[in-house]
Each structure stands twice: as structure tokens, then as C-alpha cells.
Design a protein around this motif. Structure first.
Motif, PDB file in Angstrom:
ATOM      1  N   GLY A   1       0.814  -1.203   0.000  1.00  0.00           N
ATOM      2  CA  GLY A   1       0.000   0.000   0.000  1.00  0.00           C
ATOM      3  C   GLY A   1       0.848   1.253   0.000  1.00  0.00           C
ATOM      4  N   PHE A   2       0.208   2.377  -0.199  1.00  0.00           N
ATOM      5  CA  PHE A   2       0.903   3.648  -0.111  1.00  0.00           C
ATOM      6  C   PHE A   2       1.298   3.879   1.350  1.00  0.00           C
ATOM      7  N   PRO A   3       2.161   4.830   1.621  1.00  0.00           N
ATOM      8  CA  PRO A   3       2.524   5.130   3.004  1.00  0.00           C
ATOM      9  C   PRO A   3       1.300   5.576   3.822  1.00  0.00           C
ATOM     10  N   SER A   4       1.368   5.304   5.109  1.00  0.00           N
ATOM     11  CA  SER A   4       0.377   5.791   6.083  1.00  0.00           C
ATOM     12  C   SER A   4      -1.055   5.306   5.891  1.00  0.00           C
ATOM     13  N   VAL A   5      -1.228   4.142   5.268  1.00  0.00           N
ATOM     14  CA  VAL A   5      -2.592   3.626   5.146  1.00  0.00           C
ATOM     15  C   VAL A   5      -2.955   2.753   6.346  1.00  0.00           C
ATOM     16  N   GLY A   6      -1.927   2.405   7.162  1.00  0.00           N
ATOM     17  CA  GLY A   6      -2.204   1.626   8.372  1.00  0.00           C
ATOM     18  C   GLY A   6      -1.717   0.194   8.308  1.00  0.00           C
ATOM     19  N   LYS A   7      -0.733  -0.086   7.454  1.00  0.00           N
ATOM     20  CA  LYS A   7      -0.220  -1.456   7.319  1.00  0.00           C
ATOM     21  C   LYS A   7       0.401  -1.933   8.630  1.00  0.00           C
ATOM     22  N   SER A   8       1.210  -1.083   9.220  1.00  0.00           N
ATOM     23  CA  SER A   8       1.888  -1.479  10.462  1.00  0.00           C
ATOM     24  C   SER A   8       0.910  -1.587  11.616  1.00  0.00           C
ATOM     25  N   THR A   9      -0.107  -0.729  11.597  1.00  0.00           N
ATOM     26  CA  THR A   9      -1.135  -0.812  12.634  1.00  0.00           C
ATOM     27  C   THR A   9      -1.841  -2.167  12.532  1.00  0.00           C
ATOM     28  N   LEU A  10      -2.108  -2.617  11.315  1.00  0.00           N
ATOM     29  CA  LEU A  10      -2.768  -3.913  11.130  1.00  0.00           C
ATOM     30  C   LEU A  10      -1.894  -5.045  11.662  1.00  0.00           C
TER      31      LEU A  10
ATOM     32  N   SER B   1       4.996  -3.357  15.058  1.00  0.00           N
ATOM     33  CA  SER B   1       5.729  -2.644  14.027  1.00  0.00           C
ATOM     34  C   SER B   1       5.455  -1.169  14.276  1.00  0.00           C
ATOM     35  N   GLU B   2       6.481  -0.367  14.153  1.00  0.00           N
ATOM     36  CA  GLU B   2       6.333   1.053  14.459  1.00  0.00           C
ATOM     37  C   GLU B   2       5.254   1.693  13.587  1.00  0.00           C
ATOM     38  N   THR B   3       4.385   2.470  14.208  1.00  0.00           N
ATOM     39  CA  THR B   3       3.366   3.176  13.439  1.00  0.00           C
ATOM     40  C   THR B   3       3.472   4.658  13.760  1.00  0.00           C
TER      41      THR B   3
ATOM     42  N   TYR C   1       3.394  10.066  10.189  1.00  0.00           N
ATOM     43  CA  TYR C   1       4.136  10.526   9.013  1.00  0.00           C
ATOM     44  C   TYR C   1       4.385   9.384   8.016  1.00  0.00           C
ATOM     45  N   GLU C   2       4.728   9.728   6.789  1.00  0.00           N
ATOM     46  CA  GLU C   2       4.908   8.727   5.738  1.00  0.00           C
ATOM     47  C   GLU C   2       6.266   8.032   5.842  1.00  0.00           C
ATOM     48  N   PHE C   3       6.330   6.816   5.309  1.00  0.00           N
ATOM     49  CA  PHE C   3       7.555   6.000   5.312  1.00  0.00           C
ATOM     50  C   PHE C   3       8.080   5.735   6.708  1.00  0.00           C
ATOM     51  N   THR C   4       7.175   5.380   7.610  1.00  0.00           N
ATOM     52  CA  THR C   4       7.586   4.993   8.952  1.00  0.00           C
ATOM     53  C   THR C   4       8.326   3.666   8.878  1.00  0.00           C
ATOM     54  N   THR C   5       7.763   2.748   8.094  1.00  0.00           N
ATOM     55  CA  THR C   5       8.369   1.432   7.969  1.00  0.00           C
ATOM     56  C   THR C   5       9.364   1.446   6.821  1.00  0.00           C
TER      57      THR C   5
ATOM     58  N   ASN D   1      -8.997   0.580   4.876  1.00  0.00           N
ATOM     59  CA  ASN D   1      -8.837   0.861   6.307  1.00  0.00           C
ATOM     60  C   ASN D   1      -9.355   2.272   6.637  1.00  0.00           C
ATOM     61  N   LYS D   2      -9.497   2.534   7.901  1.00  0.00           N
ATOM     62  CA  LYS D   2      -9.921   3.840   8.435  1.00  0.00           C
ATOM     63  C   LYS D   2     -11.398   4.138   8.150  1.00  0.00           C
ATOM     64  N   ILE D   3     -12.231   3.110   8.222  1.00  0.00           N
ATOM     65  CA  ILE D   3     -13.655   3.351   7.978  1.00  0.00           C
ATOM     66  C   ILE D   3     -14.313   4.119   9.108  1.00  0.00           C
ATOM     67  N   ASP D   4     -13.549   4.318  10.199  1.00  0.00           N
ATOM     68  CA  ASP D   4     -14.084   5.163  11.273  1.00  0.00           C
ATOM     69  C   ASP D   4     -14.218   6.610  10.811  1.00  0.00           C
ATOM     70  N   SER D   5     -13.570   6.943   9.700  1.00  0.00           N
ATOM     71  CA  SER D   5     -13.576   8.341   9.254  1.00  0.00           C
ATOM     72  C   SER D   5     -14.373   8.595   7.977  1.00  0.00           C
ATOM     73  N   ILE D   6     -15.234   7.639   7.572  1.00  0.00           N
ATOM     74  CA  ILE D   6     -16.019   7.883   6.356  1.00  0.00           C
ATOM     75  C   ILE D   6     -17.519   7.718   6.619  1.00  0.00           C
TER      76      ILE D   6
ATOM     77  N   ILE E   1     -12.277  -2.202   6.973  1.00  0.00           N
ATOM     78  CA  ILE E   1     -11.883  -2.392   8.372  1.00  0.00           C
ATOM     79  C   ILE E   1     -11.511  -1.044   9.006  1.00  0.00           C
ATOM     80  N   SER E   2     -11.399  -1.087  10.325  1.00  0.00           N
ATOM     81  CA  SER E   2     -10.732   0.011  11.017  1.00  0.00           C
ATOM     82  C   SER E   2      -9.768  -0.629  11.997  1.00  0.00           C
ATOM     83  N   CYS E   3      -8.489  -0.450  11.738  1.00  0.00           N
ATOM     84  CA  CYS E   3      -7.467  -1.019  12.636  1.00  0.00           C
ATOM     85  C   CYS E   3      -7.554  -0.346  13.987  1.00  0.00           C
TER      86      CYS E   3
HETATM   87  N1  LIG Z   1      -8.539   7.011  11.648  1.00  0.00           N
HETATM   88  C1  LIG Z   1      -7.768   5.930  11.568  1.00  0.00           C
HETATM   89  N2  LIG Z   1      -6.433   6.060  11.562  1.00  0.00           N
HETATM   90  C2  LIG Z   1      -5.687   4.943  11.476  1.00  0.00           C
HETATM   91  C3  LIG Z   1      -6.273   3.651  11.378  1.00  0.00           C
HETATM   92  N3  LIG Z   1      -5.285   2.732  11.287  1.00  0.00           N
HETATM   93  C4  LIG Z   1      -4.126   3.428  11.326  1.00  0.00           C
HETATM   94  N4  LIG Z   1      -4.351   4.755  11.439  1.00  0.00           N
HETATM   95  C5  LIG Z   1      -3.355   5.834  11.553  1.00  0.00           C
HETATM   96  O1  LIG Z   1      -2.683   6.002  10.318  1.00  0.00           O
HETATM   97  C6  LIG Z   1      -1.339   6.424  10.539  1.00  0.00           C
HETATM   98  C7  LIG Z   1      -0.374   5.555   9.763  1.00  0.00           C
HETATM   99  O2  LIG Z   1      -0.396   4.252  10.260  1.00  0.00           O
HETATM  100  P1  LIG Z   1       0.784   3.220  10.002  1.00  0.00           P
HETATM  101  O3  LIG Z   1       0.312   1.891  10.501  1.00  0.00           O
HETATM  102  O4  LIG Z   1       2.083   3.732  10.500  1.00  0.00           O
HETATM  103  O5  LIG Z   1       0.800   3.231   8.401  1.00  0.00           O
HETATM  104  P2  LIG Z   1       1.749   2.410   7.390  1.00  0.00           P
HETATM  105  O6  LIG Z   1       0.878   2.005   6.281  1.00  0.00           O
HETATM  106  O7  LIG Z   1       2.492   1.352   8.121  1.00  0.00           O
HETATM  107  O8  LIG Z   1       2.738   3.573   6.899  1.00  0.00           O
HETATM  108  P3  LIG Z   1       4.256   3.471   6.372  1.00  0.00           P
HETATM  109  O9  LIG Z   1       5.013   2.563   7.284  1.00  0.00           O
HETATM  110  O10 LIG Z   1       4.711   4.880   6.432  1.00  0.00           O
HETATM  111  O11 LIG Z   1       4.180   2.951   4.972  1.00  0.00           O
HETATM  112  C8  LIG Z   1      -1.115   6.362  12.027  1.00  0.00           C
HETATM  113  O12 LIG Z   1      -1.200   7.676  12.548  1.00  0.00           O
HETATM  114  C9  LIG Z   1      -2.250   5.498  12.551  1.00  0.00           C
HETATM  115  O13 LIG Z   1      -2.626   5.824  13.864  1.00  0.00           O
HETATM  116  C10 LIG Z   1      -7.714   3.551  11.403  1.00  0.00           C
HETATM  117  O14 LIG Z   1      -8.313   2.495  11.339  1.00  0.00           O
HETATM  118  N5  LIG Z   1      -8.393   4.727  11.490  1.00  0.00           N
END
Ligand SMILES: Nc1nc2c(ncn2[C@@H]2O[C@H](COP(=O)(O)OP(=O)(O)OP(=O)(O)O)[C@@H](O)[C@H]2O)c(=O)[nH]1
Ligand SMILES: [Mg+2]
Length: 366
Positions: A69-78, A87-89, A92-96, A246-251, A268-270
Motif C-alpha cells: 500500500g501507499f505510506p500511512s494507510v495503516g499497514k503497520s497498525t494492522l 511494528s512502528e506506526t 508521518y509517511e515512510f515509517t516502515t 482501512n480507516k472506515i471510522d472516518s467515512i 476495516i478500522s485497525c
Molecule cells: N482514523 C484511523 N487512523 C488509522 C487507522 N489505522 C491506522 N491509522 C493511523 O494512520 C497512521 C499511519 O499508520 P501506520 O500503521 O504507520 O501506516 P503504514 O501504512 O504502516 O505507513 P508506512 O510505514 O509509512 O508505509 C497512524 O497515525 C495510525 O494511527 C484507522 O483504522 N483509522
């Protein structure tokens, strides 16, 4: 001129060329050329040898799932929510920056989930860590394309282009074409169906583009010329893919409803832990695995330690999963199916019997 520049030139020429009957063959040739360069780019030899390598992560468990996925979509959160690996979340973009493996435990099966760096447009051509990311994707049994439900739908198409560029075909089956290269005898093309997207002449043009002058081609499906090139190159990966928003809590509810109904998609919403169980269920289903529990006579089966097999596995595969000498001493097996609660009597079967998900099996030897 480097390969990337050459590819760019061809792409530009293709964009300039109008698509019509008269240019079809020229375009076919260009496509063949482009595909050849891409292959070179991905499997380089000599000094640029590192380019095709992915991250070095040991495969483990019964199957591997890659998160793209693109950066910051929540991959590491999942990853952090579904496995014991953190995994660090961050916002900002390119955390992982590298591949981080975690293990999903699902009904006793172990599925490796790979968190990967975010990819950007042009990843397949080597932008960012994209090329490494997409090569790891090739080693997976299932791809999850993770999307931000709050962002534009354009993301999905861009990711598909990147994966396509490295020879990954999503949710498609291998075209039904048999291609056999020969040392003499010219080109023989046979078709069992009417071709509506391409024709024999285009196929011949592509073969000429690859300097193939002797071969047998049997086409048993109404393919496109791109699919024919795929067959010719032979190094394509046909993988199942799930689109996870992901992030369906915001739509809005309407948007949620729309996304959830798309093909091969789920929402889903992680953060809130919404629908994650359903995601695991879908991962399992799309991996096409079956788990079988073994049972010794007079003892209850151990439901925490199944044997995981590919769909289409037989009692013989179950035996191999227990001990390699078991098959030679095999007499018969008893199988209790999923419905065993209703029909307590097991079925007596032989080595070729197909097993189903959640079967309980007892093996009897000589
Ligand atoms: N609103 C909302 N925010 C979320 C959700 N899941 C993750 N986030 C937020 O999205 C941001 C990015 O999450 P990461 O898990 O670091 O994203 P990533 O895809 O691993 O990003 P990179 O490692 O940069 O590629 C964080 O601030 C999370 O808290 C969700 O379900 N809802
Ligand atoms: Mg991350």
C-alpha cells in the motif's frame, strides 16, 4: 542508454501511436519489447545484480501474506493488531523501512503477515524501496492491497500498475495456452475458440519480436495479446488479492457501503478494531488452505495443532504431514467431516480421498 530510459522511450512511442487496425502489429511489437526490458530490469545479471532482490525475510508458517500500500494507510497498525509483533506506526509517511514479519494464529494454523514499506508511483522502476517491495510481493501466497478509505480511489489503480509491471497478475488465472518451443519446423498456431481480442497475425508478430521462429502454440481461451506475452515469458505470478479499505471510522455510511460491496474488497478500522475477525476469515478463505486435525484411537483430536494443506490435498498428503513412512504402511483412514455433529459415524476412505477444511482424520496402518 539505460533500460529504464529505453522503456520510457517505448512507452512514449506507444502513447503517441494511435490505436487502430493499421498500427496494431506495430503496437504488439512494442509491447513485446517493453515486456522484455521489464524482465531484464527485474532479473538483472552482472553488475546490477542486486536490483531484483527483495528483503531477506525467512518464510515461515503455512503461508505468506504481503501487505502492499501507499505510506500511512495503516499497514503497520494492522500487523500490530493481528499479530504479536509490534511494528512502528506513526502519522508521518515512510515509517516502515524494511519488511517486518508477524504471525497470525488462525485456528491453529500459522500465517506469516509481512508488513512492508509504503510504495509510491514508479516503484517497479526502482523508486524508493518499491522494487524490493514488489519483489517480496511475488513470494507471497496472497496479496493484501491496503487502501485508505478516506483517500481517492486512484490509489488502487496505481498500485495495480506497479504490481502488474513486475509480472504479478491479481485474481486472474493462468491463460489456457500451451506454448512449446522447438528447434525446427516453423510456427504452428492452433485455436479451439474464436479470438475476439487479438488474432493469429498479432501472435506471429509477437513471436517474431522475441525471435521465436519454431514453436507450437495451442490457444484454448479468448486471450488478449498481453496475456499471450505473459504465457511466452512464463515468469508471471498469478496471485489472489484482497483489497482492504482501512480507516472506515472516518467515512460516511454510504461510502462504507459502497466500498464493502466492491469485488474482492472488505472494509476495516485497525484503530477501532472493526471487522478484523472477518478479515482473518477472508485471508484464510483466499489462501485456499485446509486444516485437518489428526486423532489417535480412543483419544480426542488435538484441536490446537492442525495439519495445514493446500486445497485439493488428499489423505496421502495428510500422511506425509504426520510422518514420511506412514504411506507405505497405510491401511485405511477414518474421516469425520464438519457435519460430524449430525452424523457421528466416520467415513472409511483410502489414500486418494480429498480432505476438507476442519476434517478430523485417523490413520490406520498395517
Ligand atoms: N482514523 C484511523 N487512523 C488509522 C487507522 N489505522 C491506522 N491509522 C493511523 O494512520 C497512521 C499511519 O499508520 P501506520 O500503521 O504507520 O501506516 P503504514 O501504512 O504502516 O505507513 P508506512 O510505514 O509509512 O508505509 C497512524 O497515525 C495510525 O494511527 C484507522 O483504522 N483509522
Ligand atoms: Mg508502516
Amino acid at each position: 542508454m539505460g533500460i529504464v530510459e529505453k522503456m520510457k522511450e517505448i512507452e512514449e512511442e506507444m502513447a503517441r501511436t494511435q490505436k487502430n487496425k493499421a498500427t496494431e502489429y506495430h503496437l504488439g511489437l512494442l509491447k513485446a519489447k517493453l515486456a522484455r526490458y521489464r524482465a531484464q530490469l527485474l532479473e538483472p545479471t552482472g553488475k546490477s545484480g542486486k536490483a531484483g532482490e527483495g528483503f531477506d525475510v525467512q518464510k515461515s508458517g503455512d503461508a505468506r501474506v504481503a501487505l502492499i500500500g501507499f505510506p500511512s494507510v495503516g499497514k503497520s497498525t494492522l500487523l500490530s493488531k493481528t499479530t504479536k509483533t509490534a511494528s512502528e506506526t506513526a502519522a508521518y509517511e515512510f515509517t516502515t523501512l524494511t519488511a517486518i514479519p508477524g504471525v497470525i494464529e488462525y485456528g491453529g494454523a500459522r500465517i506469516q503477515l509481512l508488513d512492508l514499506p509504503g510504495i509510491v508511483e514508479g516503484a517497479a522502476q526502482g523508486r524508493g524501496r518499491g522494487r524490493q517491495v514488489v519483489s517480496v510481493a511475488k513470494t507471497a501466497d496472497l496479496i493484501i492491497i491496503m487502501l485508505d478509505a478516506t483517500k481517492s480511489q486512484e490509489q488502487r489503480r496505481l498500485l495495480e500498475i506497479e504490481l502488474d509491471a513486475v509480472g504479478i497478475r491479481l485474481n486472474k488465472k493462468k491463460p489456457d495456452v500451451v506454448f512449446k518451443q522447438k528447434s525446427a519446423g516453423g510456427i504452428t498456431i492452433n485455436t479451439t475458440v474464436k479470438l475476439t481480442h487479438t488474432d493469429e497475425k498479432a501472435v506471429r508478430t509477437v513471436l517474431a519480436g522475441y525471435k521465436i521462429h519454431n514453436c507450437d502454440v495451442m490457444i484454448r481461451e479468448d486471450i488478449t495479446i498481453d496475456e499471450f506475452i505473459d504465457v511466452l515469458l512464463g515468469n508471471r505470478k498469478y496471485l489472489p488479492c484482497l483489497y482492504v479499505f482501512n480507516k472506515i471510522d472516518s467515512i460516511s455510511m454510504e461510502e462504507l457501503d459502497r466500498l464493502a460491496n466492491l469485488d474482492h474488497s472488505l472494509v476495516i478500522s485497525c484503530e477501532l478494531g472493526l471487522n478484523l475477525d472477518y478479515l482473518l476469515e477472508k485471508i484464510w478463505e483466499n489462501l485456499g488452505l485446509v486444516k485437518v486435525y489428526t486423532k489417535k484411537r480412543g483419544v480426542h483430536p488435538d484441536l490446537t495443532d492442525p495439519i495445514c494443506l493446500r486445497k485439493g490435498a488428499t489423505i496421502e498428503h495428510v500422511c506425509h504431514g504426520i510422518h514420511r513412512t506412514l504411506v507405505s504402511n497405510f491401511r485405511y483412514a477414518l474421516v469425520w467431516g464438519k457435519s460430524s455433529k449430525f452424523a457421528p459415524h466416520p467415513q472409511k476412505v483410502g489414500l486418494t480421498h480429498l480432505v476438507q477444511d476442519d476434517d478430523v482424520v485417523s490413520i490406520f496402518t498395517k
